[in-house]
Design a protein around this motif. Sequence first.
Motif, PDB file in Angstrom:
ATOM      1  N   PRO A 155       0.829  -1.205   0.000  1.00  0.00           N
ATOM      2  CA  PRO A 155       0.000   0.000   0.000  1.00  0.00           C
ATOM      3  C   PRO A 155       0.867   1.261   0.000  1.00  0.00           C
ATOM      4  O   PRO A 155       2.081   1.208   0.225  1.00  0.00           O
ATOM      5  N   GLU A 156       0.236   2.382  -0.249  1.00  0.00           N
ATOM      6  CA  GLU A 156       0.943   3.652  -0.183  1.00  0.00           C
ATOM      7  C   GLU A 156       1.467   3.885   1.233  1.00  0.00           C
ATOM      8  O   GLU A 156       0.826   3.510   2.216  1.00  0.00           O
ATOM      9  N   ASN A 157       2.644   4.504   1.334  1.00  0.00           N
ATOM     10  CA  ASN A 157       3.182   4.877   2.634  1.00  0.00           C
ATOM     11  C   ASN A 157       2.416   6.052   3.215  1.00  0.00           C
ATOM     12  O   ASN A 157       1.788   6.832   2.491  1.00  0.00           O
ATOM     13  N   GLN A 158       2.518   6.188   4.516  1.00  0.00           N
ATOM     14  CA  GLN A 158       1.853   7.277   5.231  1.00  0.00           C
ATOM     15  C   GLN A 158       2.907   8.216   5.827  1.00  0.00           C
ATOM     16  O   GLN A 158       4.098   7.888   5.876  1.00  0.00           O
ATOM     17  N   PHE A 159       2.458   9.362   6.300  1.00  0.00           N
ATOM     18  CA  PHE A 159       3.355  10.355   6.871  1.00  0.00           C
ATOM     19  C   PHE A 159       2.775  10.917   8.156  1.00  0.00           C
ATOM     20  O   PHE A 159       1.553  10.990   8.320  1.00  0.00           O
ATOM     21  N   ALA A 160       3.672  11.308   9.051  1.00  0.00           N
ATOM     22  CA  ALA A 160       3.238  12.118  10.191  1.00  0.00           C
ATOM     23  C   ALA A 160       3.034  13.554   9.697  1.00  0.00           C
ATOM     24  O   ALA A 160       3.521  13.924   8.628  1.00  0.00           O
ATOM     25  N   PHE A 161       2.310  14.332  10.459  1.00  0.00           N
ATOM     26  CA  PHE A 161       2.057  15.754  10.135  1.00  0.00           C
ATOM     27  C   PHE A 161       1.383  15.927   8.776  1.00  0.00           C
ATOM     28  O   PHE A 161       1.562  16.959   8.113  1.00  0.00           O
ATOM     29  N   ASN A 162       0.631  14.909   8.312  1.00  0.00           N
ATOM     30  CA  ASN A 162      -0.062  14.970   7.025  1.00  0.00           C
ATOM     31  C   ASN A 162       0.876  15.284   5.864  1.00  0.00           C
ATOM     32  O   ASN A 162       0.496  15.945   4.895  1.00  0.00           O
ATOM     33  N   GLY A 163       2.110  14.798   5.969  1.00  0.00           N
ATOM     34  CA  GLY A 163       3.062  15.018   4.888  1.00  0.00           C
ATOM     35  C   GLY A 163       3.678  16.399   4.868  1.00  0.00           C
ATOM     36  O   GLY A 163       4.340  16.767   3.890  1.00  0.00           O
ATOM     37  N   GLU A 164       3.524  17.144   5.954  1.00  0.00           N
ATOM     38  CA  GLU A 164       4.102  18.491   6.040  1.00  0.00           C
ATOM     39  C   GLU A 164       5.598  18.399   6.368  1.00  0.00           C
ATOM     40  O   GLU A 164       6.009  17.618   7.225  1.00  0.00           O
ATOM     41  N   PHE A 165       6.396  19.188   5.670  1.00  0.00           N
ATOM     42  CA  PHE A 165       7.826  19.265   5.970  1.00  0.00           C
ATOM     43  C   PHE A 165       8.063  20.154   7.183  1.00  0.00           C
ATOM     44  O   PHE A 165       7.414  21.188   7.341  1.00  0.00           O
ATOM     45  N   LYS A 166       8.977  19.717   8.027  1.00  0.00           N
ATOM     46  CA  LYS A 166       9.415  20.528   9.150  1.00  0.00           C
ATOM     47  C   LYS A 166      10.720  21.224   8.786  1.00  0.00           C
ATOM     48  O   LYS A 166      11.490  20.735   7.971  1.00  0.00           O
ATOM     49  N   GLY A 167      10.983  22.365   9.416  1.00  0.00           N
ATOM     50  CA  GLY A 167      12.106  23.199   9.039  1.00  0.00           C
ATOM     51  C   GLY A 167      13.442  22.761   9.611  1.00  0.00           C
ATOM     52  O   GLY A 167      13.578  21.724  10.263  1.00  0.00           O
ATOM     53  N   LYS A 168      14.435  23.599   9.370  1.00  0.00           N
ATOM     54  CA  LYS A 168      15.814  23.304   9.721  1.00  0.00           C
ATOM     55  C   LYS A 168      15.995  23.006  11.201  1.00  0.00           C
ATOM     56  O   LYS A 168      16.621  22.006  11.574  1.00  0.00           O
ATOM     57  N   ASP A 169      15.484  23.860  12.076  1.00  0.00           N
ATOM     58  CA  ASP A 169      15.702  23.680  13.516  1.00  0.00           C
ATOM     59  C   ASP A 169      15.095  22.374  14.002  1.00  0.00           C
ATOM     60  O   ASP A 169      15.701  21.657  14.812  1.00  0.00           O
ATOM     61  N   PHE A 170      13.903  22.073  13.516  1.00  0.00           N
ATOM     62  CA  PHE A 170      13.252  20.816  13.879  1.00  0.00           C
ATOM     63  C   PHE A 170      14.111  19.632  13.414  1.00  0.00           C
ATOM     64  O   PHE A 170      14.346  18.682  14.168  1.00  0.00           O
ATOM     65  N   ALA A 171      14.598  19.715  12.175  1.00  0.00           N
ATOM     66  CA  ALA A 171      15.407  18.628  11.621  1.00  0.00           C
ATOM     67  C   ALA A 171      16.692  18.427  12.419  1.00  0.00           C
ATOM     68  O   ALA A 171      17.101  17.292  12.692  1.00  0.00           O
ATOM     69  N   LEU A 172      17.331  19.518  12.799  1.00  0.00           N
ATOM     70  CA  LEU A 172      18.567  19.412  13.585  1.00  0.00           C
ATOM     71  C   LEU A 172      18.315  18.746  14.929  1.00  0.00           C
ATOM     72  O   LEU A 172      19.132  17.965  15.416  1.00  0.00           O
ATOM     73  N   ASP A 173      17.170  19.054  15.545  1.00  0.00           N
ATOM     74  CA  ASP A 173      16.827  18.407  16.818  1.00  0.00           C
ATOM     75  C   ASP A 173      16.633  16.904  16.633  1.00  0.00           C
ATOM     76  O   ASP A 173      17.051  16.103  17.481  1.00  0.00           O
ATOM     77  N   VAL A 174      16.005  16.513  15.528  1.00  0.00           N
ATOM     78  CA  VAL A 174      15.807  15.093  15.238  1.00  0.00           C
ATOM     79  C   VAL A 174      17.164  14.408  15.058  1.00  0.00           C
ATOM     80  O   VAL A 174      17.408  13.314  15.599  1.00  0.00           O
ATOM     81  N   ILE A 175      18.054  15.049  14.308  1.00  0.00           N
ATOM     82  CA  ILE A 175      19.380  14.469  14.069  1.00  0.00           C
ATOM     83  C   ILE A 175      20.145  14.332  15.384  1.00  0.00           C
ATOM     84  O   ILE A 175      20.780  13.298  15.649  1.00  0.00           O
TER      85      ILE A 175
END
Length: 243
Positions: A155-175
């Motif tokens: 089946p098609e994959n799903q996404f959190a946040f309805n497929g919305e991209f999060k910005g740089k600061d959010f991404a750095l925190d995840v990393i």
Amino acid sequence: MVVEVPRWTNAKMEISTKEPLNPIKQDVKKGKLRFVANVFPHKGYIWNYGAIPQTWEDPGHKDENTGCCGDNDPIDVCEIGSKVCSRGEVIKVKVLGTLALIDEGETDWKVIAINVEDPEADSYNDIEDVRRMKPGYLEATVDWFRRYKVPDGKPENQFAFNGEFKGKDFALDVIKGTHEHWKALITKKADGGEINCTNLTVSDSPFCCSQDCAKATVDAAPPCKAASPIPPEVDKWFYYQKN
């Protein structure tokens, strides 16, 4: 990042975390080398695809943002620069944002980044710059990840946040979070199961080995053979109605 898959290629190459020194190898499924399908209008991977070393998406940790545990791999990167990189190339990238793919119930972050040596790298500082400078690219990225397994009968994959991209600061925190999980893994404070943590560089890790040990591991590997021809079906384009 370590480049596993150059843009516009199809072979599903990945860091083999269960083997000593974690070589890059092509994934095998049901005894066959794995290639990603071309789902119209995409041809192979639409970015240079790879991973950030010294990160680990812990399968025992439930992500507070997605509600799902990690996928037991290093964090993935989609590099959007103009150069088609080489497999195994190590490049320095500027983090711009991230997409939270939910792959078969697991959190599988996809970091969006650009090679710092790209001629336009100075113009990219956050995810909105990608939307402005490369119109349609983020939407194509969501479309690619949503549909790339459908030709395999999934089946098609799903996404959190309805497929919305999060910005740089959010991404750095995840990393940073996945780096902390990696540090726990490499110091035996977390159970990595079958992951092989043998390394040459983390001196305080119980998995650290000598240069001689590493050389012996490489020397014991079977010799490379001539590349198998790419099956003709890899060039097929798949069409289907989006859900």
